[in-house]
Write a protein that holds these residues in place. Structure first.
Motif, short mmCIF file in Angstrom:
data_model
loop_
_atom_site.label_atom_id
_atom_site.label_comp_id
_atom_site.label_asym_id
_atom_site.label_seq_id
_atom_site.Cartn_x
_atom_site.Cartn_y
_atom_site.Cartn_z
N THR A 140 1.82 -31.51 -37.27
CA THR A 140 1.67 -32.94 -37.48
C THR A 140 3.02 -33.63 -37.53
O THR A 140 3.11 -34.82 -37.74
N ASP A 141 4.08 -32.86 -37.36
CA ASP A 141 5.43 -33.43 -37.48
C ASP A 141 5.67 -34.48 -36.40
O ASP A 141 5.54 -34.21 -35.22
N ALA A 142 6.00 -35.68 -36.82
CA ALA A 142 6.22 -36.76 -35.87
C ALA A 142 7.69 -37.12 -35.75
O ALA A 142 8.05 -38.09 -35.12
N THR A 172 10.86 -36.86 -34.13
CA THR A 172 11.45 -36.33 -32.91
C THR A 172 12.96 -36.46 -32.91
O THR A 172 13.60 -36.13 -31.92
N ALA A 228 6.19 -35.55 -29.89
CA ALA A 228 5.76 -35.24 -31.25
C ALA A 228 4.30 -34.81 -31.32
O ALA A 228 3.52 -35.11 -30.44
N GLN A 229 3.99 -34.10 -32.40
CA GLN A 229 2.62 -33.77 -32.75
C GLN A 229 1.90 -33.01 -31.64
O GLN A 229 0.76 -33.30 -31.29
N VAL A 230 2.60 -32.04 -31.10
CA VAL A 230 2.04 -31.20 -30.04
C VAL A 230 1.36 -30.01 -30.72
O VAL A 230 1.92 -29.43 -31.65
N GLN A 259 -1.44 -26.41 -26.80
CA GLN A 259 -0.88 -27.30 -25.78
C GLN A 259 0.50 -26.81 -25.35
O GLN A 259 0.84 -26.80 -24.17
N ARG A 280 21.02 -27.65 -39.70
CA ARG A 280 21.56 -28.99 -39.51
C ARG A 280 22.94 -28.94 -38.85
O ARG A 280 23.66 -27.97 -38.97
N ASP A 333 15.00 -34.78 -29.92
CA ASP A 333 15.59 -35.77 -29.01
C ASP A 333 17.11 -35.67 -28.99
O ASP A 333 17.74 -35.84 -27.95
N VAL A 366 9.48 -31.99 -41.08
CA VAL A 366 8.64 -32.08 -42.27
C VAL A 366 8.51 -30.70 -42.91
O VAL A 366 8.16 -29.72 -42.25
N ARG A 372 15.97 -27.90 -42.66
CA ARG A 372 15.69 -27.09 -43.86
C ARG A 372 15.41 -25.62 -43.56
O ARG A 372 14.84 -24.92 -44.37
N ILE A 427 19.26 -37.20 -22.86
CA ILE A 427 20.57 -37.32 -22.23
C ILE A 427 21.56 -37.96 -23.19
O ILE A 427 22.74 -37.63 -23.23
N LYS A 428 21.04 -38.84 -24.02
CA LYS A 428 21.86 -39.54 -25.02
C LYS A 428 22.59 -38.57 -25.95
O LYS A 428 23.73 -38.80 -26.33
#
Lengths: 524, 277
Positions: free
Chosen positions: B126-128, B130, B161-163, B167, B238, B134, B186, B221, B139-140
């Motif tokens: 359910t982690d949204a 990104t 997100a939320q894949v 899937q 991190r 990202d 999360v 984490r 590319i950023k």
């Protein structure tokens, strides 16, 4: 939250007028698109206004069960109201919930009535759904009475705090404590992933991930808890939730019925950040905003999200464009200026020279483009590194920018952003920070007049002119905004109109389409 | 992965530094569920002092105490600790592969695979959030480094997100991906660990061991030493940059190639070439 009055920043007024004209041109085909389609959630919201409640033993709401059967029998394109009220008039059941139970058991067949039968179904539907809308209007009047009795916050901006335990029974005492400590607005963050559920869970909930499910019962419990605290602290504490994701129209309806006061409701957030189908989003968004308009709910838009995924300098104009579009769609749906909590955020890299002056320029631009909107000012998140001391300083500058530019709603920044979910002490320290700044400099916006040809005014005008360019770029697309969203004009996300989640829940309205809620909501 | 000990500080012992070498001074803040004010104040401060003592601070100075509501008190405590930090016993996960520039990584991939490397990325469950995926893929990029999309020899499929795990597995098979990057931000109720285990189990089931794509998971984490426990090839914590990830992927694929080929093959020479530069 009153008008700021006099001009404080020399904005190019021709550019401001042009920005609004371009936004209207961008918005117009989208509104038409919304008028030509319906969605499963719009139809379910209509049934909820008609009074359907509850869920089956597996937890699937009866409204979903009913809609699925109707859709299988006659399709979605005519709307569910004609077949549903036709079935009620035939005596299939005495009320909507019973009808749903019978339909789920397979004992009701639906058909689209014609002629006199259709007229009777329409009349019955209007009456029953109209009663739902009147309940929402009554909750609005109740709010107005309570605000008069208990009062608004003394200071501006209003202080907005978040609770998010996942358990409504933990959220309530936390929210009450936050209100006693000084919060004017409590937002209950939703469980991660609720935006992608195509139903609204039922009942009180104690299990959520990084937030608490938005349910009608949770809304009711929290509003009651805050009423109790409002009485105690002598000011009306506002409650916020999220009308976003696949069930926007239904959640807006439940919020209206349970006297929620603010709702997060952005026109493009779901498309860009949740990969929800663009058509679904625009249709749902329009209906939900029409409901919010009736309910006297202040919407909070989500422009801060653009800056959490893109650079706050490079993307400054995307915030302005999104605010302009949100304003256009909101007003078209009947919302007044005081209901537009347009979002923006303090997200410029603090290592950029003059970052604070640039933040002021961006904040003042928003303030002046939308002089009568409350504006929602969001704290730094991207450049919160885990160095809590530096974060505390950054939050103080965020608070100062809020005071200097007369923001309406200030979401309190936590120094432990990106470290832990806020501790009790984090919240207390954060509120001390806000109070110190507002006490020391709350009226500074009265004295603060950046020179018309100075750095701040120049930057504001530059962002405005970049916004015009982006609006023109959107209009250069064959299908305007839809194509612009598809090719990644907003951020790096490409969202084609025929992709994304929830597309299967969209239908083009047929000539016989009937929806009593839409009809009543369109009426001035 | 190698677990390295602090060779640089072999045998050295240090103490926290306030303003004098060896003074052992530390600061901390915490909250106790005790009231403050009036008759309560002395008890509350004494309670804070006791905690600090039990934690090994001696002397401990309660420099600040403040009521937070009727039932809680917040404290700031300064004090001296007598613990010694033995630098040669510090264990860290060190990078055990060469850090490549995008150009070097592209070159290595071309020699290694003779085609583009395919990387599938997603936030699962359910982690949204990104932000992490990202930062590595877009590319950023992140911290001034361009993301993997910038690498000419890398084809990025960012599922967002939320894949769901099924899937993800299906898409990985469809794209014939060489590597899968998962981001988990999360951590409530250990969701990041549960999701990661579910993901690695699904890949073990869907692929023969030798063909399984390289599984990489990242998030703020994670403990980098938990790879075996979570069934993944690498964990990034991190501060990881796109170049860290790209370099690791080149390294992991080269190792696999090498292992499959048995003898020194093109993979190895590609790596050597890069390593020699």
């Amino acid at each position: 939250m009153s008008k700021t009055g006099h001009m404080k920043l020399m904005l190019d007024q021709a550019a401001v007028r042009r920005a609004r004209a371009l936004s209207a041109r961008v918005g117009e085909p989208i509104v038409r698109l919304a008028q030509e389609h319906t969605t499963v959630s719009v139809e379910r919201a209509t049934l909820r206004l008609g009074g359907i409640t509850g869920a089956d033993p597996e937890g699937t709401p009866w409204v979903n069960r009913l809609l699925d059967v109707v859709r299988a029998d006659v399709g979605l394109e005519h709307g569910v109201s004609l077949p549903v009220w036709h079935a009620l008039l035939r005596g299939e059941a005495e009320d909507l919930t019973t009808l749903a139970q019978k339909a789920a058991a397979g004992s009701v067949r639906f058909q689209v009535p014609e002629g006199r039968e259709a007229t009777r179904a329409r009349t019955a539907a209007r009456k029953q759904v109209g009663a739902g809308l009147r309940r929402i209007a009554a909750r609005r009047r109740e709010r107005e009475r309570l605000v008069k009795r208990w009062g608004d916050p003394e200071q501006k901006p209003w202080i907005y705090l978040i609770v998010a335990t996942g358990d409504i029974y933990e959220d309530m005492p936390q929210a009450q404590a936050a209100a006693r400590e000084g919060a004017d607005i409590i937002a209950v963050i939703r469980s991660t992933g609720q935006s992608l559920l195509d139903y609204v869970p039922e009942g009180p909930t104690r299990e959520g991930f990084a937030g608490t499910y938005a349910t009608q019962e949770n809304f009711r419990l929290m509003r009651a808890a805050l009423d109790e605290t409002s009485r105690e602290v002598g000011r009306y504490i506002r409650l916020t939730n999220y009308a976003s994701g696949l069930c926007m129209p239904e959640i807006a309806t439940l919020a209206g019925l349970e006297r929620l006061d603010m709702m997060l409701n952005d026109s493009m957030y779901g498309i860009l950040f949740r990969d929800i189908n663009p058509v679904r989003t625009f249709v749902d968004q329009r209906f939900s905003r029409q409901v919010h308009a009736r309910a006297g709910i202040v919407i909070n838009t989500g422009e801060d999200n653009y800056l959490t995924t893109a650079d706050a300098m490079d993307a400054a104009h995307t915030v302005t464009v999104s605010q302009l579009l949100n304003e256009h769609f909101a007003k078209e749906a009947g919302l007044a200026d005081w209901q537009l909590g347009l979002g923006h955020a303090f997200e410029i890299d603090p290592d950029v020279p003059d970052s604070f002056r640039l933040e002021l320029a961006h904040a003042m631009l928003a303030r002046q483009l939308f002089p009568d909107a409350p504006l929602k000012w969001m704290p730094p998140t991207r450049h919160m590194t885990g160095d809590v001391f530096r974060g505390y300083l950054l939050n103080a500058f965020f608070n100062l920018a809020g005071a200097m530019t007369d923001q309406g709603i200030l979401l309190v920044g936590m120094m432990t952003e990106a470290v832990v979910t806020p501790w009790l002490s984090d919240r207390d320290l954060a509120l001390q920070n806000v109070r110190y700044v507002l006490n020391a400099a709350g009226g500074l916006h009265e004295d603060f007049r950046p020179p018309p040809d100075g750095f701040i005014a120049q930057r504001a005008n530059q962002v405005l002119s970049e916004s015009l360019e982006l609006l023109e770029q959107i209009l250069d697309h064959e299908r305007g905004l839809l194509d612009a969203i598809a090719d990644g004009t907003f951020g790096l996300m490409r969202r084609p109109a025929d992709g994304g989640r929830g597309l299967e829940g969209v239908a083009e309205r047929s000539p016989t389409y009937f929806n009593p809620a839409s009809e009543l909501l369109e009426a001035p | 992965m190698t677990t390295a000990t602090g060779a640089a500080g072999a045998g050295r012992v240090v103490r926290p530094y306030g303003d004098t070498t060896g003074d052992g001074m530390v600061q901390m803040s915490f909250t106790l569920p005790v009231p403050y004010g009036g008759a309560h104040s002395k008890v509350a401060e004494g309670a804070a002092q006791q905690l600090a003592h039990k934690m090994g601070m001696d002397p401990a100075m309660v420099v600040h105490a403040k009521a937070m509501g009727p039932d809680f008190t917040f404290f700031v405590v300064y004090g001296r600790v007598h613990h010694l930090v033995e630098l040669d016993k510090v264990q860290v996960v060190e990078r055990d592969y060469p850090l490549l520039s995008p150009k070097e990584a592209n070159l290595a991939i071309r020699k290694l695979l003779r085609r583009r490397m395919v990387v599938v990325g997603a936030c699962i469950g359910t982690d949204a959030h990104t932000v992490g995926i990202d930062a590595i893929l877009n590319i950023k990029g992140f911290a001034g480094e361009k993301g993997l999309e910038y690498y000419r020899e890398v084809r990025v499929v960012n599922m967002g997100a939320q894949v769901s795990v099924p899937q993800l597995v299906a898409r990985t098979q469809q794209e014939k991906a060489d590597a899968v990057l998962i981001s988990q931000v999360v951590t409530q109720r250990d969701a990041h660990l549960l999701n990661t285990r579910e993901m690695s189990a699904a890949f073990r089931e869907a692929y023969p061991a030798a063909d399984r794509p390289v599984l990489v998971v990242g998030g703020p984490r994670f403990d980098e030493g938990m790879t075996a426990e979570l069934g993944v090839d690498r964990i990034f914590a991190r501060g990881t940059t796109p170049a860290d990830v790209a370099s690791y992927l080149v390294h992991a694929l080269a190792l696999r190639r090498h292992r499959h080929a048995g003898a020194p093959g093109p993979a190895r020479s590609a790596m050597e070439e890069v390593a020699l530069r």
